[in-house]
Scaffold this active site. Sequence first.
Site, PDB file in Angstrom:
ATOM      1  CG  ASN A 239       4.052   2.622   3.811  1.00  0.00           C
ATOM      2  OD1 ASN A 239       3.584   1.548   3.476  1.00  0.00           O
ATOM      3  ND2 ASN A 239       3.303   3.380   3.351  1.00  0.00           N
TER       4      ASN A 239
ATOM      5  CD  GLU B 199      -5.762  -3.392  -4.881  1.00  0.00           C
ATOM      6  OE1 GLU B 199      -5.985  -3.338  -3.703  1.00  0.00           O
ATOM      7  OE2 GLU B 199      -4.792  -3.826  -5.752  1.00  0.00           O
TER       8      GLU B 199
ATOM      9  CB  CYS C  46       1.813   5.818  -0.963  1.00  0.00           C
ATOM     10  SG  CYS C  46       0.435   5.335  -0.490  1.00  0.00           S
TER      11      CYS C  46
ATOM     12  CD  GLU D  19      -3.114   0.245  -3.386  1.00  0.00           C
ATOM     13  OE1 GLU D  19      -4.425  -0.110  -3.299  1.00  0.00           O
ATOM     14  OE2 GLU D  19      -2.488   0.825  -2.354  1.00  0.00           O
TER      15      GLU D  19
HETATM   16  P1  NAD Z   1       9.476  -1.764  -1.918  1.00  0.00           P
HETATM   17  O1  NAD Z   1       8.998  -1.500  -3.089  1.00  0.00           O
HETATM   18  O2  NAD Z   1      10.893  -1.770  -1.515  1.00  0.00           O
HETATM   19  O3  NAD Z   1       9.116  -3.232  -1.207  1.00  0.00           O
HETATM   20  C1  NAD Z   1       7.831  -3.560  -1.208  1.00  0.00           C
HETATM   21  C2  NAD Z   1       7.500  -5.116  -1.142  1.00  0.00           C
HETATM   22  O4  NAD Z   1       8.122  -5.420  -2.521  1.00  0.00           O
HETATM   23  C3  NAD Z   1       8.497  -5.853  -0.040  1.00  0.00           C
HETATM   24  O5  NAD Z   1       7.535  -6.795   0.357  1.00  0.00           O
HETATM   25  C4  NAD Z   1       9.746  -6.293  -1.007  1.00  0.00           C
HETATM   26  O6  NAD Z   1      10.118  -7.230  -0.247  1.00  0.00           O
HETATM   27  C5  NAD Z   1       8.905  -6.687  -2.322  1.00  0.00           C
HETATM   28  N1  NAD Z   1       9.812  -6.777  -3.208  1.00  0.00           N
HETATM   29  C6  NAD Z   1      10.945  -5.832  -3.781  1.00  0.00           C
HETATM   30  N2  NAD Z   1      11.584  -6.172  -4.708  1.00  0.00           N
HETATM   31  C7  NAD Z   1      10.708  -7.304  -5.476  1.00  0.00           C
HETATM   32  C8  NAD Z   1      11.118  -8.073  -6.533  1.00  0.00           C
HETATM   33  N3  NAD Z   1      11.734  -7.825  -7.459  1.00  0.00           N
HETATM   34  N4  NAD Z   1       9.988  -8.939  -6.701  1.00  0.00           N
HETATM   35  C9  NAD Z   1       9.101  -9.216  -6.032  1.00  0.00           C
HETATM   36  N5  NAD Z   1       8.780  -8.366  -4.605  1.00  0.00           N
HETATM   37  C10 NAD Z   1       9.731  -7.642  -4.450  1.00  0.00           C
HETATM   38  O7  NAD Z   1       8.583  -0.839  -1.067  1.00  0.00           O
HETATM   39  P2  NAD Z   1       8.848  -0.447   0.419  1.00  0.00           P
HETATM   40  O8  NAD Z   1      10.180   0.465   0.681  1.00  0.00           O
HETATM   41  O9  NAD Z   1       8.484  -1.557   1.262  1.00  0.00           O
HETATM   42  O10 NAD Z   1       7.651   0.857   0.803  1.00  0.00           O
HETATM   43  C11 NAD Z   1       7.689   2.096   0.318  1.00  0.00           C
HETATM   44  C12 NAD Z   1       7.116   2.386  -1.096  1.00  0.00           C
HETATM   45  O11 NAD Z   1       5.847   1.834  -1.207  1.00  0.00           O
HETATM   46  C13 NAD Z   1       7.024   3.634  -1.485  1.00  0.00           C
HETATM   47  O12 NAD Z   1       7.642   4.236  -2.807  1.00  0.00           O
HETATM   48  C14 NAD Z   1       5.710   4.274  -1.200  1.00  0.00           C
HETATM   49  O13 NAD Z   1       5.235   5.263  -1.822  1.00  0.00           O
HETATM   50  C15 NAD Z   1       5.187   2.997  -1.764  1.00  0.00           C
HETATM   51  N6  NAD Z   1       3.881   2.791  -1.162  1.00  0.00           N
HETATM   52  C16 NAD Z   1       2.721   2.847  -2.303  1.00  0.00           C
HETATM   53  C17 NAD Z   1       1.343   2.872  -1.788  1.00  0.00           C
HETATM   54  C18 NAD Z   1       0.095   3.118  -2.645  1.00  0.00           C
HETATM   55  O14 NAD Z   1      -0.792   2.855  -1.967  1.00  0.00           O
HETATM   56  N7  NAD Z   1       0.310   3.723  -4.085  1.00  0.00           N
HETATM   57  C19 NAD Z   1       1.027   2.360  -0.332  1.00  0.00           C
HETATM   58  C20 NAD Z   1       2.071   2.184   0.371  1.00  0.00           C
HETATM   59  C21 NAD Z   1       3.485   2.350   0.034  1.00  0.00           C
HETATM   60  O1  6OD Z   2      -6.210   3.320   2.948  1.00  0.00           O
HETATM   61  C1  6OD Z   2      -5.951   2.486   1.751  1.00  0.00           C
HETATM   62  O2  6OD Z   2      -6.691   1.658   1.463  1.00  0.00           O
HETATM   63  C2  6OD Z   2      -4.520   2.693   1.192  1.00  0.00           C
HETATM   64  N1  6OD Z   2      -4.200   1.600   0.163  1.00  0.00           N
HETATM   65  C3  6OD Z   2      -3.488   3.430   1.678  1.00  0.00           C
HETATM   66  C4  6OD Z   2      -2.349   3.334   1.145  1.00  0.00           C
HETATM   67  C5  6OD Z   2      -1.389   4.230   1.812  1.00  0.00           C
HETATM   68  C6  6OD Z   2       0.104   4.435   1.352  1.00  0.00           C
HETATM   69  O3  6OD Z   2       0.752   4.488   2.040  1.00  0.00           O
END
Ligand code: NAD
Ligand code: 6OD
Length: 496
Positions: free
Chosen positions: A166, A477, A299, A265
């Site tokens: 994202n 973090e 997120c 995260e």
């Molecule tokens: P995802 O969990 O599908 O994938 C994230 C990464 O993990 C990718 O690089 C993927 O290839 C890898 N991955 C998937 N399965 C794996 C496994 N079994 N072992 C190792 N690596 C693996 O997430 P996404 O769809 O790319 O991103 C969207 C999600 O991320 C949403 O749920 C969003 O809320 C969350 N997100 C959270 C934050 C935060 O700061 N809390 C920030 C950004 C996104």
């Molecule tokens: O701004 C940041 O440092 C951070 N970790 C943002 C996360 C955004 C989620 O999509």
Amino acid sequence: MRSPTPADLYPFAGQQLPCYVNGEFVRAAGSFENVNPVNGRVIATVTAADAALVDRALRAARAALSGPWGRMSVAERCALLRKVAERIEQRFPEFVSAEVGDTGKTLKQATSLDIPRGAANFHAYADLLLARGSECFEMSTPDGRGALNYSVHKPVGVVAVIAPWNLPFLLMTWKVAPALACGNTVVAKPSEETPSSATLLAQVMHEAGVPPGVFNLVHGFGPAATGEALVSHPEVNAIAFTGETATGAAIMKSAAPGVKALSFELGGKNAALIFADADFEAAVAGTMRSVFSNTGQVCLCSERVYVERPVFERFVAALATRARALTLGGPHDAADMGPLISRAHRDKVLSYYHLARTEHGEVVCGGGTPHFGDERDQGAFVEPTILTGLAEDARCVKEEIFGPVCHIAPFDAEAEAVRLANDTRYGLCAAVWTSNLQRAHRVARQMEVGSVWVNDWYLRDLRVPFGGVKLSGIGREGGAHSLAFFSEAMNICVKL
Ligand code: NAD
Ligand code: 6OD
């Protein structure tokens, strides 16, 4: 930094993106397609790292710990990180084009947030590391012995960084920069949906003179593929992951036999609370940002909006008027909102739009897909959508949708607003809109989340703790918190 011009093109058009291992760009037999979500066209292919290539990357990372990198002073390491940041700034238009090519996000966002934050992450952690002190305690015992205790910070070792699609560059560099600042070596895996800005990052590391093996990049999918090979490998000492909660759980399982340090995260289902005493226009404008930024794929986005009853109808109407006015299109269309990341994700978001109707919600605006009459109809666009009238236990109110959609519900009392906001398995962030200072502090403290914004949203100071509670993550973090995660603190006790 200069803004990109329309002539700045996707930098890997028609090429195969390589991995980067031990200072070399590596192509292998396995590959997958990189698809532009604006029109569904394949814009490049990407080398898929198999278990053997992941193993090579990790061994290179291990060896690099005791090479020139391990002998560098903190000042030398920080100077190198600054060089990386400067190279990102010099190649700014390419980074922007790479990021918008993969994601379809707006040029406005890529130029004002994603890429500048990537460079800023390196500058920030160079500053923070130089300013880091160490603890020192002088002690004496009743029998007259004395000692001086002081702590030293060592690298944790080899760090696996796994990033989502994202905010690909922002979130990748958010972990790579502090990991390197603390003297670790890194094997990074971007999302399979967004390989391009990470590949440019590898080029920049190479140009800046980061020694071979210090930063390695492996492309590929997650489960039973590159990601899993990485996180389950015994050479990995720590894993910094951003992504879905279910993926975090899978990674935790893979990492358990090696008892690896984890920083996660994860997902969110964030609430915005709008009190009747808030600056109405500011709350509407801020909620537009918190719901629809990056097509709702942050997120931190607000998917649950609770509005005090006296201003509820007016707020819904004002937000819907603005949402209907959002223009959709690709990065070069000067639109307000881009596509979702992929057709697969579009199917997921649309399934919630349909579910909202079966769960007896009212679709105030949106709820479907736009029609362009051109190649963008093959893209991953959905309409900005506002829902009302759902029960609090409806799946659309409970589950993370990760699209341009929110549910708006009324509340009558402050305590009720707090209860509704906290009634979720997630706990990433909240936004509170009020002009009552005491209420702002009182409500903010009661939020069961890692971050609260009062009268704003996603205003970031990179020194503050960042992370989630409940299903939204493990650890913090940001600033000293990142330095702590990416370092091993050792105490030395010297008898006086
Ligand atoms: P995802 O969990 O599908 O994938 C994230 C990464 O993990 C990718 O690089 C993927 O290839 C890898 N991955 C998937 N399965 C794996 C496994 N079994 N072992 C190792 N690596 C693996 O997430 P996404 O769809 O790319 O991103 C969207 C999600 O991320 C949403 O749920 C969003 O809320 C969350 N997100 C959270 C934050 C935060 O700061 N809390 C920030 C950004 C996104
Ligand atoms: O701004 C940041 O440092 C951070 N970790 C943002 C996360 C955004 C989620 O999509």
